[in-house]
Motif scaffolding. Sequence first.
Motif, mmCIF file in Angstrom:
data_model
loop_
_atom_site.group_PDB
_atom_site.id
_atom_site.type_symbol
_atom_site.label_atom_id
_atom_site.label_comp_id
_atom_site.label_asym_id
_atom_site.label_seq_id
_atom_site.Cartn_x
_atom_site.Cartn_y
_atom_site.Cartn_z
ATOM 1 N N ILE A 181 6.914 23.896 -1.473
ATOM 2 C CA ILE A 181 5.789 23.035 -1.094
ATOM 3 C C ILE A 181 5.942 21.598 -1.588
ATOM 4 N N THR A 182 6.702 21.407 -2.674
ATOM 5 C CA THR A 182 6.893 20.035 -3.163
ATOM 6 C C THR A 182 7.719 19.195 -2.191
ATOM 7 N N TYR A 183 8.490 19.858 -1.312
ATOM 8 C CA TYR A 183 9.274 19.122 -0.322
ATOM 9 C C TYR A 183 8.374 18.311 0.609
ATOM 10 N N VAL A 184 7.156 18.806 0.826
ATOM 11 C CA VAL A 184 6.197 18.100 1.694
ATOM 12 C C VAL A 184 5.994 16.675 1.198
ATOM 13 N N PHE A 185 5.794 16.537 -0.109
ATOM 14 C CA PHE A 185 5.511 15.218 -0.679
ATOM 15 C C PHE A 185 6.771 14.377 -0.821
ATOM 16 N N PHE A 213 3.684 10.765 -7.039
ATOM 17 C CA PHE A 213 4.295 11.089 -8.332
ATOM 18 C C PHE A 213 3.246 11.577 -9.344
ATOM 19 N N VAL A 214 2.039 11.010 -9.284
ATOM 20 C CA VAL A 214 0.956 11.467 -10.167
ATOM 21 C C VAL A 214 0.649 12.935 -9.886
ATOM 22 N N ILE A 215 0.584 13.291 -8.592
ATOM 23 C CA ILE A 215 0.296 14.676 -8.229
ATOM 24 C C ILE A 215 1.436 15.605 -8.648
ATOM 25 N N LEU A 216 2.659 15.189 -8.359
ATOM 26 C CA LEU A 216 3.818 16.055 -8.642
ATOM 27 C C LEU A 216 4.057 16.243 -10.138
ATOM 28 N N SER A 217 3.726 15.231 -10.939
ATOM 29 C CA SER A 217 3.996 15.318 -12.381
ATOM 30 C C SER A 217 2.793 15.774 -13.190
ATOM 31 N N GLY A 218 1.635 15.834 -12.566
ATOM 32 C CA GLY A 218 0.411 16.175 -13.296
ATOM 33 C C GLY A 218 0.260 17.656 -13.573
ATOM 34 N N LYS A 219 -0.645 17.965 -14.501
ATOM 35 C CA LYS A 219 -0.926 19.354 -14.846
ATOM 36 C C LYS A 219 -2.411 19.648 -14.931
ATOM 37 N N THR A 220 -3.222 18.602 -15.058
ATOM 38 C CA THR A 220 -4.665 18.809 -15.208
ATOM 39 C C THR A 220 -5.398 18.479 -13.909
ATOM 40 N N GLU A 221 -6.626 18.978 -13.814
ATOM 41 C CA GLU A 221 -7.428 18.718 -12.621
ATOM 42 C C GLU A 221 -7.706 17.228 -12.465
ATOM 43 N N THR A 273 -6.989 12.224 -9.485
ATOM 44 C CA THR A 273 -6.503 10.845 -9.511
ATOM 45 C C THR A 273 -5.445 10.608 -8.438
ATOM 46 N N GLY A 274 -4.475 11.526 -8.363
ATOM 47 C CA GLY A 274 -3.406 11.390 -7.380
ATOM 48 C C GLY A 274 -3.924 11.427 -5.955
ATOM 49 N N VAL A 275 -4.807 12.368 -5.681
ATOM 50 C CA VAL A 275 -5.382 12.503 -4.339
ATOM 51 C C VAL A 275 -6.214 11.265 -3.991
ATOM 52 N N ALA A 276 -6.955 10.753 -4.975
ATOM 53 C CA ALA A 276 -7.778 9.560 -4.749
ATOM 54 C C ALA A 276 -6.905 8.346 -4.424
ATOM 55 N N ILE A 277 -5.806 8.184 -5.162
ATOM 56 C CA ILE A 277 -4.891 7.063 -4.919
ATOM 57 C C ILE A 277 -4.341 7.135 -3.497
ATOM 58 N N ILE A 278 -3.906 8.327 -3.092
ATOM 59 C CA ILE A 278 -3.347 8.489 -1.744
ATOM 60 C C ILE A 278 -4.419 8.242 -0.688
ATOM 61 N N GLY A 279 -5.606 8.805 -0.895
ATOM 62 C CA GLY A 279 -6.676 8.683 0.089
ATOM 63 C C GLY A 279 -7.062 7.245 0.379
ATOM 64 N N SER A 308 0.801 -1.227 0.000
ATOM 65 C CA SER A 308 0.000 0.000 0.000
ATOM 66 C C SER A 308 0.837 1.282 0.000
ATOM 67 N N PRO A 309 1.880 1.394 0.846
ATOM 68 C CA PRO A 309 2.680 2.635 0.797
ATOM 69 C C PRO A 309 3.349 2.854 -0.548
ATOM 70 N N LEU A 310 3.689 1.766 -1.242
ATOM 71 C CA LEU A 310 4.283 1.899 -2.581
ATOM 72 C C LEU A 310 3.281 2.529 -3.548
ATOM 73 N N ILE A 311 2.013 2.109 -3.454
ATOM 74 C CA ILE A 311 0.975 2.703 -4.304
ATOM 75 C C ILE A 311 0.765 4.169 -3.927
ATOM 76 N N SER A 312 0.877 4.469 -2.623
ATOM 77 C CA SER A 312 0.766 5.864 -2.175
ATOM 78 C C SER A 312 1.868 6.719 -2.799
ATOM 79 N N ILE A 313 3.083 6.155 -2.892
ATOM 80 C CA ILE A 313 4.193 6.872 -3.525
ATOM 81 C C ILE A 313 3.875 7.141 -4.999
ATOM 82 N N ILE A 314 3.255 6.164 -5.663
ATOM 83 C CA ILE A 314 2.836 6.363 -7.058
ATOM 84 C C ILE A 314 1.840 7.520 -7.134
ATOM 85 N N GLY A 315 0.896 7.570 -6.176
ATOM 86 C CA GLY A 315 -0.064 8.674 -6.123
ATOM 87 C C GLY A 315 0.622 10.016 -5.972
#
Length: 384
Positions: free
Chosen positions: A353-357, A281-289, A294-300, A272-279
């Motif tokens: 702020i990216t340091y948080v993630f 990366f989705v947030i950090l690399s994304g540009k669209t809503e 998607t990233g927030v949903a994966i982490i949640g 599960s934490p590995l999938i959270s890490i993927i989430g």
Amino acid sequence: MNKNLKNMIIIFIGFFFLSLFSNTLSPFITTIKATYKVSNDLIAILPSVVYCASFIMSILGAKLMIDLGLKKSLRLGFIFAILASLTILFSKSFYVLLVGYFLSGLAVGMGSLILNTYISMLPKDYQKFSLANACFGLGGILIQPIDRFVLRNQIGFSYTYIMHIVTVCLFLLLTLKLDSIPIEKNESENTGTFSILKNPMVLLLSISIFFYVGAEISTTNWTGNFLEKYYGLSKAEVPNILLGFWILFTLGRALGDKFLDKVGQLKFLSISPLISIIGIFVILSGKTELQAITGVAIIGITISLIYPAIQGYIIQHVSKKDIPSASSIIAIFNNLGATFLTYLIGFAGGMKITYVFMIQIFFYAYIILVSVKYLIFNPKNIKA
């Protein structure tokens, strides 16, 4: 009704009411600042006072619950909530208000420790740690519209605590039906609660609790700011995404106990934490809503069961006489993470702020490594 089922339900109600109480402060921070006309530096002390008091009580509570017993200790914790509510309700000075919120921290620290110990002392079939955490999460969700109603109608924030006085009194009446569960004393009592940390499994997984709490709190505190700054979302759009996060997070916990029983706590914690890490990366690399959602949903959904999985594994792999100490250690590391990592991550987020993630990735990596260690080299289980 089966007595264990009855006890479990009462404990769940306690988690829910305690969550309503503990989550009331955050939406009122700016209102309190304006009401008492205090500076930014002074208002910043308020959450720290609550965390500090909760941390103190997580240590003192370990001794109190042995001296008083679980049932009396639980009542004492909720009596602190009444005293805190009365102090906040009638406070005319900010410093009196600080005393009220210090008492509220004592209430949350004592209440959460004893509720978690109570559920840990039930038979394994009734140790629904995930559902207990879901009840706490539900309280955190439902208090938000209540607080918004108070703010929107310009009602004094302190009047919210009248509701808490009523709910706490109702719960104290419910505790009359709660069965007393004796705490088995052992030889290690003289050396104190911390002696259980000599068990490497307890120590390493308690550190996992410490890191997880920092990751969870930083996610809830900083995701909104990140979405506004890096995705250009408006202040009106962000709350809807965060609400989606909380719904998935709470839903995951509500349905998680059977899933963890089927998959296994360590297997889940290894993946599960590995999938959270993927989430992340989705947030950090994304540009669209859509990518943000998607990233927030994966982490949640993936982090929702990490805490109950660690908690359950620790409790179910120590002897029964060590359960109160293990429960106390979990509470202590929980409060340590909330107190210190929140500040550390906030400092990092202030720089960028990216340091948080990025820091969260390290936290999740630690949980994975420890889980894999015990999954592959599983020590002989010690059970009651």
